[in-house]
Design a protein around this motif. Structure first.
Motif, PDB file in Angstrom:
ATOM      1  N   PRO A   1       0.651  -1.269   0.325  1.00  0.00           N
ATOM      2  CA  PRO A   1      -0.383   0.481  -0.254  1.00  0.00           C
ATOM      3  C   PRO A   1       0.440   1.320  -0.282  1.00  0.00           C
ATOM      4  N   SER A   2       0.241   2.229  -1.300  1.00  0.00           N
ATOM      5  CA  SER A   2       1.155   3.716  -0.598  1.00  0.00           C
ATOM      6  C   SER A   2       0.330   4.308  -1.132  1.00  0.00           C
ATOM      7  N   THR A   3       0.639   5.753  -1.131  1.00  0.00           N
ATOM      8  CA  THR A   3      -0.513   6.475  -1.431  1.00  0.00           C
ATOM      9  C   THR A   3       0.328   7.611  -2.939  1.00  0.00           C
ATOM     10  N   SER A   4       1.221   6.588  -3.551  1.00  0.00           N
ATOM     11  CA  SER A   4       1.542   7.309  -4.997  1.00  0.00           C
ATOM     12  C   SER A   4       2.865   6.175  -5.465  1.00  0.00           C
ATOM     13  N   ARG A   5       3.201   5.683  -6.109  1.00  0.00           N
ATOM     14  CA  ARG A   5       4.039   5.066  -6.755  1.00  0.00           C
ATOM     15  C   ARG A   5       4.733   5.317  -7.743  1.00  0.00           C
ATOM     16  N   ASP A   6       5.976   5.168  -8.195  1.00  0.00           N
ATOM     17  CA  ASP A   6       6.658   5.818  -9.965  1.00  0.00           C
ATOM     18  C   ASP A   6       7.828   4.116  -9.926  1.00  0.00           C
ATOM     19  N   VAL A   7       6.890   3.715 -10.952  1.00  0.00           N
ATOM     20  CA  VAL A   7       7.002   1.300 -11.098  1.00  0.00           C
ATOM     21  C   VAL A   7       7.930   1.623 -12.445  1.00  0.00           C
ATOM     22  N   PRO A   8       8.972   1.717 -13.144  1.00  0.00           N
ATOM     23  CA  PRO A   8       9.694   1.351 -14.380  1.00  0.00           C
ATOM     24  C   PRO A   8       9.362   0.094 -14.504  1.00  0.00           C
ATOM     25  N   ILE A   9       8.523   0.154 -15.878  1.00  0.00           N
ATOM     26  CA  ILE A   9       7.875  -1.122 -16.582  1.00  0.00           C
ATOM     27  C   ILE A   9       8.799  -0.856 -18.251  1.00  0.00           C
TER      28      ILE A   9
ATOM     29  N   HIS B   1       4.836  -6.917 -24.874  1.00  0.00           N
ATOM     30  CA  HIS B   1       4.127  -6.506 -26.259  1.00  0.00           C
ATOM     31  C   HIS B   1       4.286  -5.524 -26.917  1.00  0.00           C
ATOM     32  N   GLY B   2       3.998  -4.440 -26.756  1.00  0.00           N
ATOM     33  CA  GLY B   2       3.801  -3.081 -27.805  1.00  0.00           C
ATOM     34  C   GLY B   2       5.542  -2.345 -26.850  1.00  0.00           C
ATOM     35  N   SER B   3       5.892  -2.797 -26.215  1.00  0.00           N
ATOM     36  CA  SER B   3       7.407  -1.644 -25.690  1.00  0.00           C
ATOM     37  C   SER B   3       8.477  -2.515 -24.664  1.00  0.00           C
ATOM     38  N   PRO B   4       8.395  -3.836 -25.569  1.00  0.00           N
ATOM     39  CA  PRO B   4       9.370  -4.640 -24.349  1.00  0.00           C
ATOM     40  C   PRO B   4      11.102  -4.486 -24.541  1.00  0.00           C
ATOM     41  N   THR B   5      11.252  -3.349 -25.088  1.00  0.00           N
ATOM     42  CA  THR B   5      12.916  -2.656 -25.462  1.00  0.00           C
ATOM     43  C   THR B   5      13.639  -1.401 -24.499  1.00  0.00           C
ATOM     44  N   VAL B   6      11.910  -0.420 -24.769  1.00  0.00           N
ATOM     45  CA  VAL B   6      12.057   1.045 -24.187  1.00  0.00           C
ATOM     46  C   VAL B   6      11.145   0.811 -23.567  1.00  0.00           C
ATOM     47  N   PRO B   7      12.346   1.341 -22.065  1.00  0.00           N
ATOM     48  CA  PRO B   7      11.118   1.291 -20.942  1.00  0.00           C
ATOM     49  C   PRO B   7      10.460   1.973 -20.555  1.00  0.00           C
ATOM     50  N   HIS B   8       9.175   2.226 -19.632  1.00  0.00           N
ATOM     51  CA  HIS B   8       8.349   3.500 -19.793  1.00  0.00           C
ATOM     52  C   HIS B   8       8.104   3.561 -18.276  1.00  0.00           C
ATOM     53  N   ARG B   9       7.412   4.000 -17.208  1.00  0.00           N
ATOM     54  CA  ARG B   9       7.135   4.813 -15.802  1.00  0.00           C
ATOM     55  C   ARG B   9       5.020   3.932 -15.222  1.00  0.00           C
ATOM     56  N   LEU B  10       5.365   3.545 -15.274  1.00  0.00           N
ATOM     57  CA  LEU B  10       3.255   3.159 -14.809  1.00  0.00           C
ATOM     58  C   LEU B  10       3.505   3.761 -13.145  1.00  0.00           C
ATOM     59  N   LEU B  11       2.673   4.773 -13.254  1.00  0.00           N
ATOM     60  CA  LEU B  11       2.274   5.880 -11.812  1.00  0.00           C
ATOM     61  C   LEU B  11       1.097   5.548 -11.481  1.00  0.00           C
TER      62      LEU B  11
ATOM     63  N   ALA C   1      -6.306   5.049  -8.966  1.00  0.00           N
ATOM     64  CA  ALA C   1      -6.038   5.588 -11.057  1.00  0.00           C
ATOM     65  C   ALA C   1      -3.715   5.287 -11.251  1.00  0.00           C
ATOM     66  N   CYS C   2      -4.250   4.963 -12.826  1.00  0.00           N
ATOM     67  CA  CYS C   2      -3.504   4.530 -13.182  1.00  0.00           C
ATOM     68  C   CYS C   2      -2.581   4.694 -14.445  1.00  0.00           C
ATOM     69  N   VAL C   3      -1.241   5.446 -14.550  1.00  0.00           N
ATOM     70  CA  VAL C   3      -1.174   6.106 -15.580  1.00  0.00           C
ATOM     71  C   VAL C   3       0.467   5.703 -16.497  1.00  0.00           C
ATOM     72  N   ILE C   4       0.569   5.516 -17.584  1.00  0.00           N
ATOM     73  CA  ILE C   4       1.597   4.797 -18.289  1.00  0.00           C
ATOM     74  C   ILE C   4       2.094   6.060 -18.635  1.00  0.00           C
ATOM     75  N   CYS C   5       3.256   6.460 -18.820  1.00  0.00           N
ATOM     76  CA  CYS C   5       3.961   7.742 -19.003  1.00  0.00           C
ATOM     77  C   CYS C   5       5.360   7.704 -19.424  1.00  0.00           C
ATOM     78  N   GLY C   6       6.149   8.416 -19.996  1.00  0.00           N
ATOM     79  CA  GLY C   6       7.413   8.155 -20.224  1.00  0.00           C
ATOM     80  C   GLY C   6       7.867   9.108 -19.656  1.00  0.00           C
ATOM     81  N   PRO C   7       9.185   9.951 -19.420  1.00  0.00           N
ATOM     82  CA  PRO C   7      10.135  10.420 -18.305  1.00  0.00           C
ATOM     83  C   PRO C   7       9.033  11.712 -18.171  1.00  0.00           C
TER      84      PRO C   7
END
Length: 406
Positions: free
Chosen positions: A205-213, A217-227, A237-243
């Motif tokens: 449990p956490s109020t917010s997180r920033d997880v590299p993923i 299938h869509g981007s197996p070699t370029v990382p994104h961030r799961l907020l 609420a979850c968001v996938i974004c870049g830098p």
């Protein structure tokens, strides 16, 4: 069900890690070596060893990119091999999600890799524990849904929030169930939807997180961030974004966008364990059901209905029966897209659309209609001849209601 998962280097058979589920003793190293040796022997002689069955267990092997070998050992439940192959595919994708495909395919330092791959263990363990966790998504390769009476309003709140995050990928989850999501989120593969749901629900449990993923299938070699942002207990609420944006920047927007939605968020959290509004009326003989849309990779399930008509079946027992029924039907009577299901439906000159079982304390019925598959658990009181019509009615209740998107 007890299970062992082994990961070894494909070339040398060097153990990378082992995971297990259930009250089992660790496999001795000679056994691990023998399991890998028989697979390598077959490969070196031009044969492909995929699975075998012992007196009380089933074993499947799978190589990935000639880099890693995964071996799964489970009790033999008489289900088709496709379900074990699906589990291996999900384990590989979980490793890609955390590490990226390049790190798995081009291992330069084996000892360092053994340390780095530990980040995947939490998600891999949840895949092995699927039945205990109460999820169906690990079986169906479809995201678990939560239907609320305010889905349309919540969709509007979500769209506004992800626009502020400058990302097209966003969703609202309650205990790992997707309530609403953006069109881009739904465009993710079934595997990605399932793993993201299990990842979010399994994090501390956490109020917010920033997880590299990575997206397997869509981007197996370029990382994104799961907020992720906890709006109320169990609702995120979850968001996938870049830098950009930073976690701090988006934290400041959470209250502004979601405060007006607090009441309907609380209403959404109370829909569990039924998973759909109490305004929907089902036949009193229904103890649970699993509805899967293979086209959209979404599934709706419940074992929390008609609890006063339990007939001695707890919610855990109902879930266990439904999972077992699904595993016996898929790959045997109904087709599965996963490798290993060749033996079942291909034996028939026609395509089965219905099947059922009758037991002393319950009955089950399965039906295929286009892209939909529905599996219903009934009390033993329902007449056998009535199950088909009640199953069809239940399917139409959710498919034909335009306020539900399944």
């Amino acid at each position: 069900m007890a299970a062992y998962l082994l990961c070894l280097s494909a070339g040398g058979g060097i153990p990378i890690f082992t995971r297990s589920h259930g009250d089992v003793k660790p496999l001795p190293f000679p056994v691990i070596g023998s399991l890998n040796a028989v697979h390598m022997f077959a490969t070196n002689h031009g044969a492909s060893l995929k699975s075998t069955t012992t007196d009380d267990a089933k074993i499947v092997w799978r190589d990935f990119y000639d880099s890693l070998s995964l071996i799964l050992v489970m009790g033999d439940d008489q289900a088709d091999d496709c379900h074990m192959f699906r589990l291996l595919e999900n384990v590989w994708s979980a490793m890609v999600l955390h590490c990226g495909r390049d790190e798995l395919v081009n291992i330069k330092n084996l000892e360092r890799f053994k340390r780095e791959v530990k980040v995947c263990f939490q998600l891999i363990d949840r895949l092995l524990q699927g039945a205990v966790l109460g999820t169906f998504s690990d079986l169906t390769q479809a995201a678990d849904l939560l239907l609320t009476p305010d889905n349309a309003a919540l969709q509007n709140f979500l769209e506004a929030f992800v626009m502020a995050a400058d990302s097209p990928y966003g969703c609202l989850m309650v205990d790992g169930h997707v309530v609403v999501a953006t069109q881009k989120w739904w465009s993710l593969s079934g595997t990605e939807l399932v793993l993201l749901g299990m990842l979010v629900s399994g994090l501390p449990p956490s109020t917010s997180r920033d997880v590299p993923i990575y997206l397997p299938h869509g981007s197996p070699t370029v990382p994104h961030r799961l907020l992720t942002f906890q709006l109320i207990n169990g609702v995120e609420a979850c968001v996938i974004c870049g830098p950009k944006p930073t976690l701090f920047d988006l934290q400041g927007e959470v209250v502004r966008f979601w405060r007006p939605a607090l009441d309907i968020l609380r209403t959404a959290s109370h829909v569990i364990p039924c998973n759909f509004p109490n305004t929907v009326s089902l036949d009193q003989n229904i103890l649970g059901f699993l509805l899967v849309n293979n086209e959209t990779s979404r599934c709706l399930n419940t074992v929390g209905v008609n609890r006063d008509n339990a007939a001695g079946l707890t919610m855990d027992k109902r879930r266990e029966i439904l999972r077992s029924f699904y595993k016996k039907v898929i790959g045997t009577y109904f087709s599965s897209p996963i490798e290993g299901s060749e033996r079942g439906p291909t034996e028939f000159s026609h395509v089965p659309t219905d099947t059922y079982i009758v037991c002393d304390s319950y009955k089950c019925y399965a039906l295929v209609a286009g892209s939909y598959q529905i599996f219903v658990l009934y009390s033993s009181a329902i007449p056998t001849y009535a199950m088909r019509s009640v199953t069809n009615k239940t399917l139409n209740t959710f498919v034909k209601d335009k306020s539900f998107i399944i």
